[in-house]
Structures are given as C-alpha cells and as structure tokens.
Design a protein around this motif. Sequence first.
Motif, PDB file in Angstrom:
ATOM      1  N   ASN A 445      13.081 -51.567   0.304  1.00 22.83           N
ATOM      2  CA  ASN A 445      12.445 -52.429  -0.690  1.00 22.83           C
ATOM      3  C   ASN A 445      11.133 -51.858  -1.216  1.00 22.83           C
ATOM      4  N   LYS A 446      10.640 -50.798  -0.564  1.00 26.88           N
ATOM      5  CA  LYS A 446       9.291 -50.322  -0.860  1.00 26.88           C
ATOM      6  C   LYS A 446       9.299 -48.916  -1.443  1.00 26.88           C
ATOM      7  N   MET A 447       8.201 -48.597  -2.132  1.00 26.06           N
ATOM      8  CA  MET A 447       7.915 -47.227  -2.536  1.00 26.06           C
ATOM      9  C   MET A 447       6.988 -46.657  -1.465  1.00 26.06           C
ATOM     10  N   TRP A 475      12.990 -43.996   1.582  1.00 23.51           N
ATOM     11  CA  TRP A 475      14.050 -44.044   0.566  1.00 23.51           C
ATOM     12  C   TRP A 475      13.506 -43.721  -0.825  1.00 23.51           C
ATOM     13  N   ASN A 476      12.435 -44.417  -1.179  1.00 20.11           N
ATOM     14  CA  ASN A 476      11.837 -44.274  -2.516  1.00 20.11           C
ATOM     15  C   ASN A 476      10.362 -43.939  -2.335  1.00 20.11           C
ATOM     16  N   PHE A 477       9.826 -43.083  -3.192  1.00 24.80           N
ATOM     17  CA  PHE A 477       8.461 -42.612  -2.997  1.00 24.80           C
ATOM     18  C   PHE A 477       7.626 -42.797  -4.245  1.00 24.80           C
ATOM     19  N   VAL A 497      12.863 -37.288   3.240  1.00 26.87           N
ATOM     20  CA  VAL A 497      13.626 -38.155   2.343  1.00 26.87           C
ATOM     21  C   VAL A 497      14.949 -38.530   2.994  1.00 26.87           C
ATOM     22  N   ILE A 498      15.249 -39.838   3.035  1.00 26.73           N
ATOM     23  CA  ILE A 498      16.554 -40.296   3.482  1.00 26.73           C
ATOM     24  C   ILE A 498      17.569 -39.973   2.374  1.00 26.73           C
ATOM     25  N   PRO A 499      18.706 -39.367   2.681  1.00 26.97           N
ATOM     26  CA  PRO A 499      19.657 -39.000   1.627  1.00 26.97           C
ATOM     27  C   PRO A 499      20.026 -40.215   0.773  1.00 26.97           C
ATOM     28  N   PRO A 500      19.897 -40.121  -0.537  1.00 31.40           N
ATOM     29  CA  PRO A 500      20.158 -41.277  -1.387  1.00 31.40           C
ATOM     30  C   PRO A 500      21.610 -41.733  -1.384  1.00 31.40           C
ATOM     31  N   ASP A 501      22.525 -40.839  -0.952  1.00 31.26           N
ATOM     32  CA  ASP A 501      23.944 -41.198  -0.946  1.00 31.26           C
ATOM     33  C   ASP A 501      24.401 -41.747   0.402  1.00 31.26           C
ATOM     34  N   LEU A 502      23.450 -41.960   1.339  1.00 31.76           N
ATOM     35  CA  LEU A 502      23.819 -42.309   2.709  1.00 31.76           C
ATOM     36  C   LEU A 502      24.716 -43.539   2.773  1.00 31.76           C
ATOM     37  N   LEU A 503      24.338 -44.592   2.062  1.00 38.48           N
ATOM     38  CA  LEU A 503      25.101 -45.837   2.141  1.00 38.48           C
ATOM     39  C   LEU A 503      26.458 -45.702   1.470  1.00 38.48           C
TER      40      LEU A 503
END
Length: 667
Positions: A445-447, A475-477, A497-503
């Motif tokens: 939910n956060k940057m 997730w987001n920066f 960075v958590i991989p954006p495609d993880l989910l």
Amino acid sequence: MVKSLLEQLPEIVARGRQQAERILESLEGRHRVSLQTREWVLPSRDSREADWIASANRQDLLGEKPAQVWANRLIYGDNLLAMAALLAGDEHTPSLRGKVDLIYIDPPFDSKADYRTRIALPGVELEQRPTMIEQFAYSDTWMDGTASYLAMLTPRLILMRELLSDKGSLCIHIGMQVSHYVKAIADEIFGKDNFNTEVTWSYGTPSGGRAAGNKIVKAHEYLLWYAKQYGEHIYRKEYLPYSEKYLVERFTEVDENGRRYRTRERQKGYFERQYLDESKGVPLSTVWTDVKQLYAYHLLKRKQEETGYDTQKPEALLERIIQTTTEPDSLILDFFGGSGTTAAVAEKLERRWITTDLGKPACMIMRKRLIDQGARPFLYQAIGDYQVEAAKSALGRSFRVGDLSSIVLSLYGARPLQPEDNPLRNLGATTAGGRKTLVLVDSPNKMTGVATLNKAIAQRDNLLGGWDKVVVLGWNFEPAIGESISALADDRLEVLVIPPDLLDRLKKKGNSIEKLRGQVRFSSLQYLTVYPIERQPSASVSPAEGEERQAREERLNVRLANYVLLSPEAINLDEANRKKLHEVMNREPLALIEYWAVDPDYDGEVFRSVWQDYRGNTAKDEGSWRVVAEAHFSVPYKAGERRVCVRVVDVFGFEAEVIQVLAQVQP
C-alpha cells in the motif's frame, strides 16, 4: 467432451457478469481502486530558449491543482482496474459513471503476437521481451485461445457500458478472427436493439508481396458500433466528396456565372437544378475505402504520424470516428491506447480524453507523442495499490497484508520473528557467516521512502539487542529513493525490489511458494545524479513587443551527470542482449534515458513538469537515440528557496529522480 466455443459463450458471459458485478459492488468500499498521479505534464518541447510567453502560461498552470480543473489522463496499468478507478472516483475527481460520450477500443486479437520491444541505443539494438506483468496479462488473454480472449473482454465491455452517457457510443475495432464472437457478446451486454452498425474498413490495396499463401489477401477490418441508448446517441452525419467519374457523368451543365449544376426530374414534368457548390457530397456509408493504413501513406505524411508502434492506426480513421459520434468537449476513452492515436486526435479536435495501456513502452510513446504535438496539460497516472489488487486475485479477497509479507519473507529465505516482536508480521531474520540480518517487508500500500529506511535502521540498532545489517524489501518506491539511500551512506542498509510479477506467478497453476523459492530474484535500484543546479536572475523580453517586461524572471540551468542502472538482471533480456546493454551502460550511461523532465517548484506530492526532453524530439539536434544532457529555461522569479526536482525515465520504463534545494537569488 470439450465444449465448442459457441457452447461456451453463455458461460463466458455469465462469469464476466459476475466479475463485473464484484467490481461494481466494491466501488463504495474503503479499499476501492484508486489512481496515483505520477506527473502533471505541461508540454514543453526542449527548444533550449523557451520564450517568456510559454513560460508564463506554464507557470500559471503550476498554481492550479490538477483536480481543480479538468485534466486529460494517460494511465499506465490494467485497464480493468483503470475502469474501476474511473467508476469509483475519488476525493478530487467525481465518478465518470454515465459521463463518457465515446469509448473506442482496438483490443489486440492476434494470439501469436510476439509483444517484444526493440530498443535502439547508440550503436546497438536490443530486443526486450515483455515484462513479466505484461507476459501474464497476454498469456491469460490467450491461454485457452479465443475463449480466454472473450473472457478477458466481457467484464470490460460491461464496465464500459456503465461509463457511457445516455448519448454515448462504443466503437470496437476488431479483426475477422473474432468479430462474430465479439458481436454476439456485445449484443448480449448492450442489447441487439442498441447495435448501431458495422463498418468495414477497407484499408488498402493488396500488393503482390502480400498475396503469398493459400487464401485471399486480407485487406479490411471491422468497426462494431453500439449505442448506450439507440436513438439518443450522438450522430453527426458526414459526407464524402463526389468521385471525378460521378462529377463528369452527372454535373454536366454550367450556368452563366460558371457554376456547375445538373438538372433532375423531381416529379413528372417538374425539373430543378442542383448546384455542385451547394451539394454536401455522398453520405458516409458502412464501407470505408478512402482511409488507408499508415504504410499506404505518402512518405512525408507517414513520417509525420509514425511512432514505431506496430499496430498504429492512422489519424484519419480516428478523426472520422470522433467527428461522427461526439460533440465539442465530449469525453472520449480508449482502454487499449497503443500508440496514442485516439488521444492525439481527440486533442486536436478539442475533445477531452483518457487513454490507458498495460505496456510501459506504449505509455512512453503516448507521452512523447502528446508533448510533441503541444497538447494541453495532462496527467500521467498509474493504478494505485496494484499489488493489493493482484494479491486479492492470487490469495482471495479476504487476504491480509501480513499474509503477503509472510510469503515474501519465505521466498527471500528469512524466518519470521516471533509475534510479540513482529505485530505486523513483516519482519524476518537470516543468519549467514555469523552475521545476523534483519529483513523488513514494506507494505504494497505504500511507496517505500526515507521514512521506511529510517525506521528499518532504528529497528536494526534496537530490536532484540541489535543486528549486523537490515534489508528492506519494497514493492513501490518513491522516485527519490536512490538519493535517499546515498544520503544515508549506511553500508549496513540494503534496499531491494520485490519482483513485480510475484503475485501473478503465484496465481499460475502449478506454482507454489516451495517451487518458487530460490527462483525469485530480489533486485537493486537505479539512481540519477545531476550537477549542482544553477539559479540565476534574468531579464525577460517579449518577442511580440521587443521590450523588456516588468515582471522579474530567473533562469535555471540543469545538467545531468550520471544514470546508473543497478539491476540489469531484472530486465527480460537474453544473454547476448544483456551483454550489449552492459557495453552501453559502461560507455554512455545517459544514453539509457528515454525521457526526462524538470519541476522547478516540487511540492513533494505532484510532480509538475514544465520542461521535458525525450529521444526523438524533433526540436533538438542531439540525434534520435539521445536526450540532451542540459536544460536551460526561464521561470517567474520566486522569493526564498526553490525546490527543484529532476525526474528521468529510462528505455525500460524505470524511474529515478533527484531533488535539489536552491538558495534565493537577488533579482
């Protein structure tokens, strides 16, 4: 026995309705989908010496909050989530339910499409496969062939109907492969009585080179037209010029004033004159042969429009669609924006517009195209809480953020701390080589920004007697995260960075946390550096009057120093292309920049760009594959400090920014 596609249609529509209904029911909830504004773009092609009039006009708009006036929008992200956000509205923008006069969509219908992006850099050309998010979107669309494609489209058509005004229309641009199935579904959603017409767009004359194969050459596509309420919809009748043959055969007479006319019998024995200069022409029909594909244009005309996007449509096609179905100031939406032709034409015709696309390359092309044509200020936005929505899809609607943090910790190889020390369930630990490392997973939910980093450092130093190191997984920066990390200069802090495609990967059949552990890579960030920005007083001269203006101005000089891409491994390249990338990174790092912009008075919330440059900008002479490395422009004088923000987007869509606070200068 496998059902035929015809037998599957009722199930596809039923599931699509259920999906759309869930979205519509969620619009009133606390966790509705929202849009994040990434940039308030005040187009200014880099001409090096912008005149004071343009500068003043941009400065006036800087004083406006984008929410206080209508702002056209370019939205990056899943169009289903974009529709949900537009239907929900927010504290700044009311819901657009029932407010849209035209929705034009050109959804990709080629299941064999490659979707790879070719990126030209000085001396090399890279071929980038789609990002993982894009790959999953495309593969989901075509997993079961046409059935998957129709399942993707159905809930979207339902939400589009909700957005349309009572006088609104939907135009579906579609090919022969799926047009009949799409029409059956659209008839069900809009009602057969609201089907307006089907237009055959015959876009060119087949050449011998296209005649290969064992079937007739394809030279047309379809436009399926639906009204929200047939009979109430906007329709502005259009006429085409008479053909030369028709003129020669029909308008054969000339009066004493030199006016061409023809005489025709209206009733038996009753004749009248029809003058050519009073005739509107031939009414527009359902077969369009006069609008050609871009490849059929004259070379100069083609170059004026061409963006390099494979499926780009000619502006003449959208001009006709928009002029026929909208009025001045109508709102137009395109949820498969592509090269941005709909937005570009709507802008020229002084209509309001919103366009979206899931591909970052498409969004970069659209932003540059709109700046290049001097568009009115517009918002560049992204889907807020995208990862939360993806988590709901992967883990169920009742998921909690703590559940997601636990999964990320497990994939990173960290064991969670005890509940009494870990109330948010986002802290874990690893031990290697005798070193204890604290791992913090930030919320989707956060940057992730400097506040999170300071909190992580404090927990490292104080929690459970202290740790040797802390790793922050985000997730987001915030775009300035690289600068924040550099300023802290803490070698016991690491940010990944958590991989954006993880989910999306977790959602795929056959994938599990155990299977993915060890396969998921957490990558580092990129960052930008600039030389100290110069702030100088300057006189302002009016080109129109040739006189010095009384209003005081100052001049800003901004120079890029370096751009570092720290995680090339996260980019979807094969080894040969990755080697080429490393060569460019070492030889000419600024060549990786696709677009950069400057906000001379950054408020920390909305980035308002009053100066932009981008590769391929025709207003400069640095070559097609480089941006200029310096910006020199004037802004109205400001007393006190000035907080200048410089933001870059690289050729892969990654963002970074730098903020410098400049001391006051005397006018």
